[in-house]
Design an enzyme around this catalytic site. Structure first.
Site, PDB file in Angstrom:
ATOM      1  N   ARG A 107       0.824  -1.201   0.000  1.00  0.00           N
ATOM      2  CA  ARG A 107       0.000   0.000   0.000  1.00  0.00           C
ATOM      3  C   ARG A 107       0.865   1.261   0.000  1.00  0.00           C
ATOM      4  O   ARG A 107       0.717   2.127  -0.834  1.00  0.00           O
ATOM      5  CB  ARG A 107      -0.931   0.008   1.209  1.00  0.00           C
ATOM      6  N   TYR A 108       1.765   1.340   0.977  1.00  0.00           N
ATOM      7  CA  TYR A 108       2.676   2.486   1.038  1.00  0.00           C
ATOM      8  C   TYR A 108       3.802   2.221   0.039  1.00  0.00           C
ATOM      9  O   TYR A 108       4.233   1.082  -0.099  1.00  0.00           O
ATOM     10  CB  TYR A 108       3.272   2.599   2.445  1.00  0.00           C
ATOM     11  N   ARG A 111       7.101   0.393   1.707  1.00  0.00           N
ATOM     12  CA  ARG A 111       7.119  -0.809   2.538  1.00  0.00           C
ATOM     13  C   ARG A 111       6.000  -1.768   2.158  1.00  0.00           C
ATOM     14  O   ARG A 111       4.920  -1.336   1.766  1.00  0.00           O
ATOM     15  CB  ARG A 111       7.063  -0.480   4.027  1.00  0.00           C
ATOM     16  N   CYS A 120      -2.443 -18.724  13.960  1.00  0.00           N
ATOM     17  CA  CYS A 120      -1.975 -18.083  15.181  1.00  0.00           C
ATOM     18  C   CYS A 120      -2.207 -19.076  16.325  1.00  0.00           C
ATOM     19  O   CYS A 120      -3.089 -19.926  16.224  1.00  0.00           O
ATOM     20  CB  CYS A 120      -2.748 -16.807  15.485  1.00  0.00           C
ATOM     21  N   CYS A 124      -7.527 -13.929  18.398  1.00  0.00           N
ATOM     22  CA  CYS A 124      -8.065 -12.766  19.095  1.00  0.00           C
ATOM     23  C   CYS A 124      -9.423 -12.465  18.473  1.00  0.00           C
ATOM     24  O   CYS A 124      -9.519 -12.342  17.252  1.00  0.00           O
ATOM     25  CB  CYS A 124      -7.141 -11.570  18.911  1.00  0.00           C
ATOM     26  N   CYS A 127      -9.803  -9.746  15.720  1.00  0.00           N
ATOM     27  CA  CYS A 127      -8.824  -9.786  14.626  1.00  0.00           C
ATOM     28  C   CYS A 127      -9.342  -9.127  13.343  1.00  0.00           C
ATOM     29  O   CYS A 127     -10.460  -9.382  12.910  1.00  0.00           O
ATOM     30  CB  CYS A 127      -8.455 -11.236  14.332  1.00  0.00           C
ATOM     31  N   ARG A 129      -8.042  -9.692  10.453  1.00  0.00           N
ATOM     32  CA  ARG A 129      -7.862 -10.614   9.315  1.00  0.00           C
ATOM     33  C   ARG A 129      -8.638 -11.910   9.473  1.00  0.00           C
ATOM     34  O   ARG A 129      -8.257 -12.947   8.930  1.00  0.00           O
ATOM     35  CB  ARG A 129      -6.374 -10.898   9.102  1.00  0.00           C
ATOM     36  N   ASP A 289     -10.034  -1.629  14.309  1.00  0.00           N
ATOM     37  CA  ASP A 289     -10.492  -1.560  12.917  1.00  0.00           C
ATOM     38  C   ASP A 289     -11.977  -1.914  12.794  1.00  0.00           C
ATOM     39  O   ASP A 289     -12.497  -2.704  13.572  1.00  0.00           O
ATOM     40  CB  ASP A 289      -9.688  -2.535  12.043  1.00  0.00           C
ATOM     41  N   ASP A 326      -6.259   3.140  11.352  1.00  0.00           N
ATOM     42  CA  ASP A 326      -5.973   2.655  10.009  1.00  0.00           C
ATOM     43  C   ASP A 326      -7.282   2.847   9.254  1.00  0.00           C
ATOM     44  O   ASP A 326      -8.293   2.208   9.589  1.00  0.00           O
ATOM     45  CB  ASP A 326      -5.576   1.168  10.083  1.00  0.00           C
ATOM     46  N   LYS A 333      -2.585   4.541   7.700  1.00  0.00           N
ATOM     47  CA  LYS A 333      -2.672   4.966   9.110  1.00  0.00           C
ATOM     48  C   LYS A 333      -2.504   6.476   9.249  1.00  0.00           C
ATOM     49  O   LYS A 333      -1.650   7.059   8.600  1.00  0.00           O
ATOM     50  CB  LYS A 333      -1.573   4.286   9.914  1.00  0.00           C
TER      51      LYS A 333
HETATM   52  C1  LIG Z   1       0.440  -0.748   9.079  1.00  0.00           C
HETATM   53  C2  LIG Z   1       0.971  -1.086   7.767  1.00  0.00           C
HETATM   54  C3  LIG Z   1       2.323  -0.913   7.467  1.00  0.00           C
HETATM   55  C4  LIG Z   1       3.317  -0.396   8.486  1.00  0.00           C
HETATM   56  O1  LIG Z   1       3.073   0.937   8.789  1.00  0.00           O
HETATM   57  P1  LIG Z   1       4.053   1.733   9.769  1.00  0.00           P
HETATM   58  O2  LIG Z   1       3.363   3.038   9.979  1.00  0.00           O
HETATM   59  O3  LIG Z   1       5.360   1.864   9.038  1.00  0.00           O
HETATM   60  O4  LIG Z   1       4.193   0.930  11.010  1.00  0.00           O
HETATM   61  C5  LIG Z   1       2.760  -1.239   6.208  1.00  0.00           C
HETATM   62  N1  LIG Z   1       1.907  -1.695   5.261  1.00  0.00           N
HETATM   63  C6  LIG Z   1       0.601  -1.870   5.511  1.00  0.00           C
HETATM   64  C7  LIG Z   1      -0.277  -2.369   4.433  1.00  0.00           C
HETATM   65  C8  LIG Z   1       0.084  -1.565   6.774  1.00  0.00           C
HETATM   66  O5  LIG Z   1      -1.220  -1.748   7.035  1.00  0.00           O
HETATM   67  S1  SF4 Z   2      -4.969 -10.160  15.845  1.00  0.00           S
HETATM   68 FE1  SF4 Z   2      -5.403 -11.793  14.336  1.00  0.00          FE
HETATM   69  S2  SF4 Z   2      -3.466 -12.090  13.221  1.00  0.00           S
HETATM   70 FE2  SF4 Z   2      -2.987 -10.952  15.131  1.00  0.00          FE
HETATM   71  S3  SF4 Z   2      -2.432 -12.538  16.639  1.00  0.00           S
HETATM   72 FE3  SF4 Z   2      -4.621 -12.112  16.893  1.00  0.00          FE
HETATM   73  S4  SF4 Z   2      -5.653 -13.637  15.600  1.00  0.00           S
HETATM   74 FE4  SF4 Z   2      -3.513 -13.562  14.940  1.00  0.00          FE
END
Ligand SMILES: *Cc1c(COP(=O)(O)O)cnc(C)c1O
Ligand code: SF4
Length: 363
Positions: A107-108, A111, A120, A124, A127, A129, A289, A326, A333
């Site tokens: 996305r960015y 990175r 996992c 959680c 979560c 995801r 989120d 986010d 973010k």
């Molecule tokens: C959160 C996130 C990051 C890392 O963001 P930082 O602000 O550098 O910690 C990188 N890529 C994605 C897609 C993210 O959601």
């Molecule tokens: S938030 Fe989701 S991905 Fe992160 S440790 Fe918990 S279950 Fe695993």
């Protein structure tokens, strides 16, 4: 029968034993916790959508009688999970739409996030995801790794790769060694980061073999996920010390602001100071989120801002994370407004400090 107690302390401290003996059914959970009527009635419908799983170690931190226990609230399914709020999405951060190759969210510009596992130790309930985590329909293998590595190699704008999941520390030490070696061999990659909750839910995963792997690939940044001071146990303290001193790892924390779990300045101060005391720098505090079924966990932004106002300036700046959201839809973010600016004149800014006093400074 209660399977959550091993024969020996060696088994208890063996991370594979903890994984193999995870508590996964309502029956096994009831042997350890007194479930409320509501928890019993929503267990099946919730876990059909998002698997239930907890390590004996992490379950051991939960209060067996108190349904409001902060550990318990993070792991035991509740009815609210079935609610689909009007703003909630299955993939709130649009991670699947910013996916140039399978398993990578880019996305960015500089990175990329790399999902190495869908597993996992503990799921959680909040979560982000849920859509793929716990759903072991697919485990990324060598072919996908190579596609992702080829993508990183051919995109020189990528300065950082973040290993994520699921939990990337679910991979064996040999696999991690291989992947870290490959990433570190790419000249334009400036830094490698790992996002893992295992220091919280499975601290025995951090052993001297893992630390040797990290040390070999110095520097490694590891961002973990503590949400409550109860999670900082003597074992955690011991293993974080190993991670830092034997693994030479730089350790940070990103927590989530969670209703009824840590939504008070007192608890968060204790958490942030507790983390700093064991060598972990608080990095982010996330607004929860807007994922399906998260309304039971989300704290109003106004309340979060107010809590942060009671923390900033009151405890060491080293111990204060940045409160961020986010953006739903994949906007990335952003820091949440801290409302320190009281007034802007044509020649100055007037700020309200941490003690509610006004100070004027020129442009
Ligand atoms: C959160 C996130 C990051 C890392 O963001 P930082 O602000 O550098 O910690 C990188 N890529 C994605 C897609 C993210 O959601
Ligand atoms: S938030 Fe989701 S991905 Fe992160 S440790 Fe918990 S279950 Fe695993």
């Amino acid at each position: 029968m209660d399977h959550s107690q091993p024969e020996t302390i060696e088994s208890w401290l063996n991370w594979k034993w903890q994984i193999q003996n995870r508590i996964k059914t309502q029956e096994a959970l009831s042997a350890n916790l007194e479930l409320t009527k509501e928890e019993r009635s929503s267990f099946d419908s919730c876990s059909a959508f998002f698997e239930f799983s907890v390590t004996p170690y992490y379950l051991g931190l939960a209060d067996s009688k108190d349904p409001h226990c902060p550990i318990r609230l993070q792991i035991v399914p509740r009815q609210e999970e079935l609610i689909r709020g009007p703003f909630e999405k299955q993939d709130p951060l649009a991670e699947e739409t910013h996916m140039p190759v399978k398993g990578v969210t880019h996305r960015y510009p500089d990175r990329a996030l790399w999902y190495l596992s869908h597993v996992c130790a503990v799921y959680c309930r909040f979560c982000t995801r849920k859509r793929k985590v716990s759903n072991s329909f697919h485990t990324p293998g060598k072919e996908e790794w190579n596609q992702a590595l080829a993508y990183f190699r051919s995109h020189s704008e990528i300065k950082e790769v973040i290993l994520s999941g699921g939990d990337p520390l679910n991979l064996s030490n040999d696999k991690l060694d291989y992947l870290l070696g490959e990433l570190k061999s790419i000249p334009h990659i400036n830094q490698v980061r790992i996002h893992s909750r295992y220091p919280v839910t499975l601290p025995m995963r951090i052993d001297s073999e893992l630390c040797s792997v990290f040390k070999k690939h110095f520097p490694i940044y590891l961002v973990t996920h503590f949400n409550h001071p109860k999670e900082i146990t003597p074992l955690v303290k011991e293993r974080i010390s190993l991670l830092i001193q034997k693994g030479n790892v730089i350790v940070l924390n990103q927590g989530v602001l969670l209703k009824g779990i840590n939504d008070s300045a007192e608890i968060l101060k204790e958490l942030f100071y507790g983390l700093t005391a064991i060598g972990i720098k608080p990095y982010y505090l996330h607004q929860c989120d807007e994922v399906w079924g998260s309304s039971g966990f989300r704290v109003e932004i106004a309340k979060g801002v107010e809590i942060m106002k009671q923390i900033r300036g009151k405890i060491s700046g080293l111990s204060v994370p940045l409160y961020v959201v986010d953006l739903t839809g994949g906007g990335g973010k952003i820091p949440l407004p801290s409302e320190y600016l009281a007034e802007k004149t044509d020649h100055s800014y007037i700020f309200r400090n941490y003690q509610d006093e006004l100070y004027e400074i020129s442009y």
